[in-house]
Design an enzyme around this catalytic site. Structure first.
Site, PDB file in Angstrom:
ATOM      1  N   ASN A   1      72.368  18.870  33.448  1.00 62.50           N
ATOM      2  CA  ASN A   1      72.224  20.475  33.303  1.00 62.50           C
ATOM      3  C   ASN A   1      71.575  20.846  31.985  1.00 62.50           C
ATOM      4  OD1 ASN A   1      72.812  23.327  32.927  1.00 62.50           O
ATOM      5  ND2 ASN A   1      74.286  23.350  34.454  1.00 62.50           N
TER       6      ASN A   1
ATOM      7  N   CYS B   1      71.196  30.128  31.421  1.00 64.46           N
ATOM      8  CA  CYS B   1      70.404  29.405  32.291  1.00 64.46           C
ATOM      9  C   CYS B   1      69.416  30.023  33.192  1.00 64.46           C
ATOM     10  CB  CYS B   1      71.516  28.471  33.368  1.00 64.46           C
ATOM     11  SG  CYS B   1      72.775  27.725  32.525  1.00 64.46           S
TER      12      CYS B   1
ATOM     13  N   HIS C   1      67.797  26.594  39.022  1.00 64.73           N
ATOM     14  CA  HIS C   1      68.377  25.958  37.825  1.00 64.73           C
ATOM     15  C   HIS C   1      68.888  24.529  38.098  1.00 64.73           C
ATOM     16  CE1 HIS C   1      70.921  25.143  34.548  1.00 64.73           C
ATOM     17  NE2 HIS C   1      71.803  25.860  35.034  1.00 64.73           N
TER      18      HIS C   1
HETATM   19  O1  UT7 Z   1      74.472  25.962  34.328  1.00 59.27           O
HETATM   20  C1  UT7 Z   1      75.093  26.936  34.162  1.00 59.27           C
HETATM   21  C2  UT7 Z   1      76.065  27.328  35.425  1.00 59.27           C
HETATM   22  N1  UT7 Z   1      76.998  26.291  35.681  1.00 59.27           N
HETATM   23  C3  UT7 Z   1      77.334  25.681  36.904  1.00 59.27           C
HETATM   24  O2  UT7 Z   1      76.578  26.249  37.819  1.00 59.27           O
HETATM   25  C4  UT7 Z   1      78.310  24.893  37.097  1.00 59.27           C
HETATM   26  C5  UT7 Z   1      78.918  25.191  38.444  1.00 59.27           C
HETATM   27  N2  UT7 Z   1      80.351  24.448  38.569  1.00 59.27           N
HETATM   28  C6  UT7 Z   1      80.222  23.065  38.903  1.00 59.27           C
HETATM   29  O3  UT7 Z   1      78.930  22.420  38.922  1.00 59.27           O
HETATM   30  C7  UT7 Z   1      81.327  22.544  39.341  1.00 59.27           C
HETATM   31  O4  UT7 Z   1      82.645  23.453  39.478  1.00 59.27           O
HETATM   32  C8  UT7 Z   1      81.856  21.048  38.642  1.00 59.27           C
HETATM   33  C9  UT7 Z   1      80.841  20.032  38.965  1.00 59.27           C
HETATM   34  C10 UT7 Z   1      81.833  21.500  37.075  1.00 59.27           C
HETATM   35  C11 UT7 Z   1      83.276  20.718  39.028  1.00 59.27           C
HETATM   36  O5  UT7 Z   1      83.195  20.560  40.574  1.00 59.27           O
HETATM   37  P1  UT7 Z   1      84.374  21.228  41.455  1.00 59.27           P
HETATM   38  O6  UT7 Z   1      84.078  20.913  42.647  1.00 59.27           O
HETATM   39  O7  UT7 Z   1      84.199  22.614  41.162  1.00 59.27           O
HETATM   40  O8  UT7 Z   1      85.684  20.487  40.755  1.00 59.27           O
HETATM   41  P2  UT7 Z   1      87.108  21.445  40.422  1.00 59.27           P
HETATM   42  O9  UT7 Z   1      86.942  21.668  39.110  1.00 59.27           O
HETATM   43  O10 UT7 Z   1      87.631  22.244  41.470  1.00 59.27           O
HETATM   44  O11 UT7 Z   1      88.132  20.142  40.332  1.00 59.27           O
HETATM   45  C12 UT7 Z   1      88.287  19.509  41.606  1.00 59.27           C
HETATM   46  C13 UT7 Z   1      89.353  18.035  41.218  1.00 59.27           C
HETATM   47  C14 UT7 Z   1      90.299  18.582  40.618  1.00 59.27           C
HETATM   48  O12 UT7 Z   1      91.504  17.858  40.944  1.00 59.27           O
HETATM   49  P3  UT7 Z   1      92.584  18.210  42.107  1.00 59.27           P
HETATM   50  O13 UT7 Z   1      93.058  19.351  41.624  1.00 59.27           O
HETATM   51  O14 UT7 Z   1      91.895  18.417  43.450  1.00 59.27           O
HETATM   52  O15 UT7 Z   1      93.535  16.914  42.075  1.00 59.27           O
HETATM   53  C15 UT7 Z   1      90.206  18.240  39.236  1.00 59.27           C
HETATM   54  O16 UT7 Z   1      91.221  18.140  38.365  1.00 59.27           O
HETATM   55  O17 UT7 Z   1      88.475  17.493  40.344  1.00 59.27           O
HETATM   56  C16 UT7 Z   1      89.334  17.024  39.322  1.00 59.27           C
HETATM   57  N3  UT7 Z   1      88.318  17.042  38.345  1.00 59.27           N
HETATM   58  C17 UT7 Z   1      87.679  15.764  37.897  1.00 59.27           C
HETATM   59  N4  UT7 Z   1      87.972  14.579  38.331  1.00 59.27           N
HETATM   60  C18 UT7 Z   1      87.181  13.835  37.741  1.00 59.27           C
HETATM   61  C19 UT7 Z   1      87.892  17.785  37.471  1.00 59.27           C
HETATM   62  N5  UT7 Z   1      86.871  17.390  36.531  1.00 59.27           N
HETATM   63  C20 UT7 Z   1      87.013  16.031  36.881  1.00 59.27           C
HETATM   64  C21 UT7 Z   1      86.044  15.076  36.246  1.00 59.27           C
HETATM   65  N6  UT7 Z   1      86.324  13.829  36.744  1.00 59.27           N
HETATM   66  N7  UT7 Z   1      85.238  15.290  35.068  1.00 59.27           N
END
Ligand code: UT7
Length: 335
Positions: free
Chosen positions: A291, A123, A260
């Site tokens: 993305n 990226c 990005h």
């Molecule tokens: O482009 C290259 C670089 N990439 C990036 O910069 C991406 C960076 N990361 C992100 O954008 C974020 O980490 C995501 C959007 C991918 C995820 O968001 P997050 O706030 O980091 O979520 P998380 O992985 O910490 O998960 C939070 C909660 C969890 O549930 P509990 O444990 O709080 O109950 C997950 O199980 O959300 C849950 N969860 C989802 N729920 C619904 C994880 N993925 C999903 C989903 N739908 N797709």
């Protein structure tokens, strides 16, 4: 001493002279994805900012999308393909190990004499390419450099993976870097941190995927989203600040911020950490585009120009970051 080697003597300034993008025809709203990954439109919008993304069809190959974006960038720059001295393509989703996408794109565009090669900087690839292009133009290695960021991440994404299926998308963006009367591409601040290579990666290498005991499979991208999120939100603002200082400007001098398009919350966290004034227009292309890795910055610039939110001559801060981990930032003038 033996005879001295002659080098390119001229040192001149460089600018992004034209920009162009290609967005695949098929828009995929969150509603089409949520069931597969037990998610919701609300979760995806709140956590990433994404409402819809574009996925390429069979005809919208890495090469075809690149050629379309490059054609627009060349027209915007007002130059013909034969003036291009080098084609640099940043991609991680051109599924030929060799030859490069760049050589094929150069040929189709009619720049057969041009040097052509691909780079893998995920990226950050567009900003890496602009840095390379600027240095080539400044040193006289090339008169015009075509820099392309292109991805078909839908090919490498496991559509049942909750952490990536809603995030990654397809598209191409291109820029023409050429000579300029005034400095219009600031010093790049770039680097890598390979200790974090497991945070975003292809799950396995191709041989392991092809000869897996269960049968051949695609080596999908896997991501520890939250760790990447924290790294990007905190560390990347510092890199962006260094790029602003290196260009000899202040946040208040900026017109546009084009990070990005990884996640809207990362964009907002960086803008807050840098104390960007409200007057700075921030690119939010991710809402409709998802993305697209190396393509996201040029696509976002193109949209800002098309919607009149940015104008030619505006001062813009660009920053790319991703798998490696790698990053690059520079201040540029919008073409
Ligand atoms: O482009 C290259 C670089 N990439 C990036 O910069 C991406 C960076 N990361 C992100 O954008 C974020 O980490 C995501 C959007 C991918 C995820 O968001 P997050 O706030 O980091 O979520 P998380 O992985 O910490 O998960 C939070 C909660 C969890 O549930 P509990 O444990 O709080 O109950 C997950 O199980 O959300 C849950 N969860 C989802 N729920 C619904 C994880 N993925 C999903 C989903 N739908 N797709």
């Amino acid at each position: 001493m033996t005879k001295a080697i002659r080098t390119n003597e001229q040192v001149r300034e460089a600018a992004i002279r034209g920009i162009g993008g290609y967005r695949p025809a098929r828009a995929v709203p969150n509603a089409e994805i949520v069931e597969r990954i037990d998610s919701s439109d609300d979760w995806i919008r709140t956590r990433s900012g994404i409402a819809s993304r574009r996925w390429a069809n069979d005809a919208e190959t890495v090469v075809a999308m690149s050629v379309a974006a490059a054609g627009k960038a060349l027209a915007h720059a007002g130059i013909t393909p034969d003036q291009v001295g080098c084609v640099v393509v940043s991609t991680v989703s051109h599924l030929y190990q060799t030859p490069s996408a760049a050589a094929e794109i150069a040929h189709i565009l009619g720049t057969d004499h041009a040097a052509a090669f691909d780079i893998s900087a995920a990226c950050a690839g567009f900003c890496y390419g602009v840095a390379l292009g600027a240095d080539m133009v400044r040193s006289g290695t090339a008169e015009y450099v075509l820099v392309i960021g292109v991805e078909r991440l839908s090919d490498l994404t496991d559509q049942t993976d909750r952490s990536t299926a809603f995030l990654f998308a397809d598209g191409a963006g291109a820029a023409v870097v050429g000579p300029s009367e005034e400095p219009a591409i600031g010093p790049v601040v770039w680097g890598s941190d390979g200790q974090y290579l497991d945070l975003i990666r292809q799950r396995e290498e191709w041989r392991e995927a092809l000869f897996a005991p269960e049968g051949p499979r695609i080596p999908h991208l896997v991501m520890q989203g939250n760790a990447v999120f924290r790294w990007a939100s905190f560390e990347m603002a510092k890199v962006a600040q260094q790029a602003i200082e290196a260009a000899g400007v202040t946040p208040a001098d900026l017109d546009v911020f084009v990070p990005h398009q990884a996640n809207m919350r990362i964009t907002d966290a960086m803008a807050r950490a840098m104390k960007l004034p409200d007057s700075v227009v921030t690119a939010r292309d991710i809402v409709e585009q998802g993305n697209t890795s190396a393509a996201s910055i040029p696509l976002a610039i193109e949209r800002l120009l098309e919607t009149g939110q940015a104008r030619s001559g505006d001062l813009a801060l660009l920053i790319g970051f991703g798998a490696g981990l790698v990053y690059a930032a520079q201040v540029v003038r919008i073409p």
